[in-house]
Design a protein around this motif. Structure first.
Motif, PDB file in Angstrom:
ATOM      1  N   GLN A   1     -18.569 -51.556 -31.981  1.00 60.75           N
ATOM      2  CA  GLN A   1     -17.712 -51.320 -33.144  1.00 60.75           C
ATOM      3  C   GLN A   1     -18.299 -51.943 -34.403  1.00 60.75           C
ATOM      4  O   GLN A   1     -18.290 -51.332 -35.479  1.00 60.75           O
ATOM      5  CB  GLN A   1     -16.316 -51.895 -32.895  1.00 60.75           C
ATOM      6  CG  GLN A   1     -15.313 -51.556 -33.995  1.00 60.75           C
ATOM      7  CD  GLN A   1     -14.984 -50.077 -34.038  1.00 60.75           C
ATOM      8  OE1 GLN A   1     -14.497 -49.513 -33.061  1.00 60.75           O
ATOM      9  NE2 GLN A   1     -15.245 -49.436 -35.163  1.00 60.75           N
ATOM     10  N   LEU A   2     -18.824 -53.157 -34.286  1.00 62.75           N
ATOM     11  CA  LEU A   2     -19.406 -53.815 -35.451  1.00 62.75           C
ATOM     12  C   LEU A   2     -20.624 -53.048 -35.966  1.00 62.75           C
ATOM     13  O   LEU A   2     -20.798 -52.879 -37.179  1.00 62.75           O
ATOM     14  CB  LEU A   2     -19.801 -55.253 -35.110  1.00 62.75           C
ATOM     15  CG  LEU A   2     -20.430 -56.061 -36.254  1.00 62.75           C
ATOM     16  CD1 LEU A   2     -19.481 -56.150 -37.442  1.00 62.75           C
ATOM     17  CD2 LEU A   2     -20.826 -57.452 -35.790  1.00 62.75           C
TER      18      LEU A   2
ATOM     19  N   TYR B   1     -12.935 -57.290 -33.333  1.00 62.97           N
ATOM     20  CA  TYR B   1     -14.052 -56.941 -32.449  1.00 62.97           C
ATOM     21  C   TYR B   1     -13.922 -57.587 -31.066  1.00 62.97           C
ATOM     22  O   TYR B   1     -14.866 -57.564 -30.282  1.00 62.97           O
ATOM     23  CB  TYR B   1     -15.376 -57.367 -33.090  1.00 62.97           C
ATOM     24  CG  TYR B   1     -15.608 -56.715 -34.428  1.00 62.97           C
ATOM     25  CD1 TYR B   1     -15.838 -55.345 -34.522  1.00 62.97           C
ATOM     26  CD2 TYR B   1     -15.561 -57.462 -35.603  1.00 62.97           C
ATOM     27  CE1 TYR B   1     -16.029 -54.735 -35.752  1.00 62.97           C
ATOM     28  CE2 TYR B   1     -15.757 -56.859 -36.840  1.00 62.97           C
ATOM     29  CZ  TYR B   1     -15.984 -55.497 -36.907  1.00 62.97           C
ATOM     30  OH  TYR B   1     -16.174 -54.892 -38.128  1.00 62.97           O
TER      31      TYR B   1
ATOM     32  N   LEU C   1      -9.909 -50.735 -30.887  1.00 61.83           N
ATOM     33  CA  LEU C   1     -11.252 -50.186 -30.994  1.00 61.83           C
ATOM     34  C   LEU C   1     -11.207 -48.726 -30.542  1.00 61.83           C
ATOM     35  O   LEU C   1     -10.478 -48.372 -29.627  1.00 61.83           O
ATOM     36  CB  LEU C   1     -12.228 -50.993 -30.131  1.00 61.83           C
ATOM     37  CG  LEU C   1     -12.321 -52.474 -30.508  1.00 61.83           C
ATOM     38  CD1 LEU C   1     -13.257 -53.197 -29.550  1.00 61.83           C
ATOM     39  CD2 LEU C   1     -12.812 -52.639 -31.932  1.00 61.83           C
TER      40      LEU C   1
ATOM     41  N   GLY D   1     -16.995 -54.475 -28.555  1.00 62.28           N
ATOM     42  CA  GLY D   1     -16.910 -55.128 -29.858  1.00 62.28           C
ATOM     43  C   GLY D   1     -18.213 -55.027 -30.623  1.00 62.28           C
ATOM     44  O   GLY D   1     -18.224 -54.828 -31.847  1.00 62.28           O
TER      45      GLY D   1
ATOM     46  N   SER E   1     -13.582 -49.276 -37.770  1.00 66.47           N
ATOM     47  CA  SER E   1     -12.373 -50.074 -37.575  1.00 66.47           C
ATOM     48  C   SER E   1     -11.443 -49.908 -38.774  1.00 66.47           C
ATOM     49  O   SER E   1     -11.857 -49.494 -39.863  1.00 66.47           O
ATOM     50  CB  SER E   1     -12.736 -51.547 -37.384  1.00 66.47           C
ATOM     51  OG  SER E   1     -13.402 -52.035 -38.530  1.00 66.47           O
TER      52      SER E   1
END
Length: 320
Positions: free
Chosen positions: A262-263, A178, A186, A259, A195
């Motif tokens: 993405q999380l 991340y 990413l 990041g 991911s």
């Protein structure tokens, strides 16, 4: 033929034999009970059966690969070498334990306890079986479930740890995935994707679902219990693994809004895995939401405006 025989070709024969011997012991205990003994000592007998079942679950835990709760996991975070039991063997062991819990033990006990209600011996003594017997049986079943949950959780824990710590590079689940935000790690340029570790997790659970469908044929209840708990274990690990969060809180490490996006997508993806696979878990949803909230707070504390990374919840769900 015992229902446990169905697991004989899928699991270690010693494990299947142990299950049959365990039930023989229980049936020997129950065979000695009279209706009067059940009335006066039934609670003690149920407690003893619970204790024996708990010890049996402890024995089965030792038959599974992986560290016990007493082991130090620090050294395992580099490389974990588990014993090479197959998924089908482990699932067969769990299926055997669940069959004893859900079918054989209740059937054996209730058969004896029901005779108490029909006993002429008790009628001659003017003794009426009371509601406490029902309460005792409910408490007994809860105790059995707690013991089985130890076995289930051990399996899920070692399975998830194997998945996390045995993988290398970009498919390993850690905070570094991340941090890059360079497009190679990413996936937000045109078609956002979960991911790589979470894509690998999805593939792993699909594979296990296929194996479980064969090994635990006709036992959909335990299949869903295991798959739901495995998904819960992943997000529980992510929530509790302080090394993961230390990376984000380290001010020497730069963070990027990508990041956070993405999380959040990975968390929604995990929830959707469980929902569409037929084993939705409110626990997964709660933990995933808590992880997202913690990450937003962490990014905010580092001076990054989380709103620059956040889309509508509906977008994340649809993308996942």
């Amino acid at each position: 033929m015992s229902p446990l025989s169905a697991f004989a070709t899928l699991s270690d024969s010693v494990v299947v034999d142990s299950g049959m011997k365990f039930m023989d012991i229980i049936e020997d205990i129950l065979a000695q009970l009279t209706p009067m003994a059940v009335m006066h000592f039934g609670a003690n007998v149920l407690t003893r059966i619970s204790q024996l079942f708990d010890k049996y679950m402890d024995m089965l835990i030792k038959s599974l690969p992986g560290p016990s709760d007493d082991d130090n996991l620090t050294e395992l975070k580099e490389v974990i070498h588990f014993r090479d039991e197959t998924d089908s063997e482990q699932l067969a062991l769990l299926g055997l334990a669940f069959t004893i819990l859900d079918e054989l033990l209740p059937l054996a006990v209730i058969k004896v306890w029901s005779l108490t209600n029909e006993s002429k011996e008790l009628e001659s003594e003017n003794i009426v079986p009371n509601a406490s017997i029902t309460a005792e049986l409910k408490e007994w079943k809860r105790s059995l479930q707690h013991s089985f949950d130890k076995l289930r959780d051990h399996f899920c824990r070692q399975y998830v740890l194997t998945f996390i710590y045995s993988r290398q590079g970009k498919t390993r689940l850690n905070a570094l995935i991340y941090l890059s935000g360079e497009g190679a790690d990413l996936y937000w340029d045109s078609d956002p994707l979960p991911s790589l570790p979470f894509q690998a997790l999805f593939a792993k659970l699909q594979q296990l679902t296929t194996v479980a469908g064969d090994v635990l044929l006709g036992k959909e209840k335990i299949q869903k219990i295991l798959l739901a708990r495995l998904t819960e274990t992943v997000v529980m690990w992510l929530s509790e693994e302080q090394e993961f969060w230390d990376v984000f809180e380290d001010e020497s490490i730069p963070l990027k809004p990508l990041g956070l996006q993405q999380l959040i997508l990975d968390m929604h993806f995990t929830v959707e895995i469980a929902r569409f696979a037929g084993y939705p878990s409110p626990h997964v949803l709660r933990i995933a939401s808590a992880i997202i909230a913690r990450e937003i707070r962490t990014f905010s504390a580092r001076g990054i405006d989380p709103q620059s990374a956040l889309s509508e919840d509906e977008w994340f769900v649809e993308t996942a």
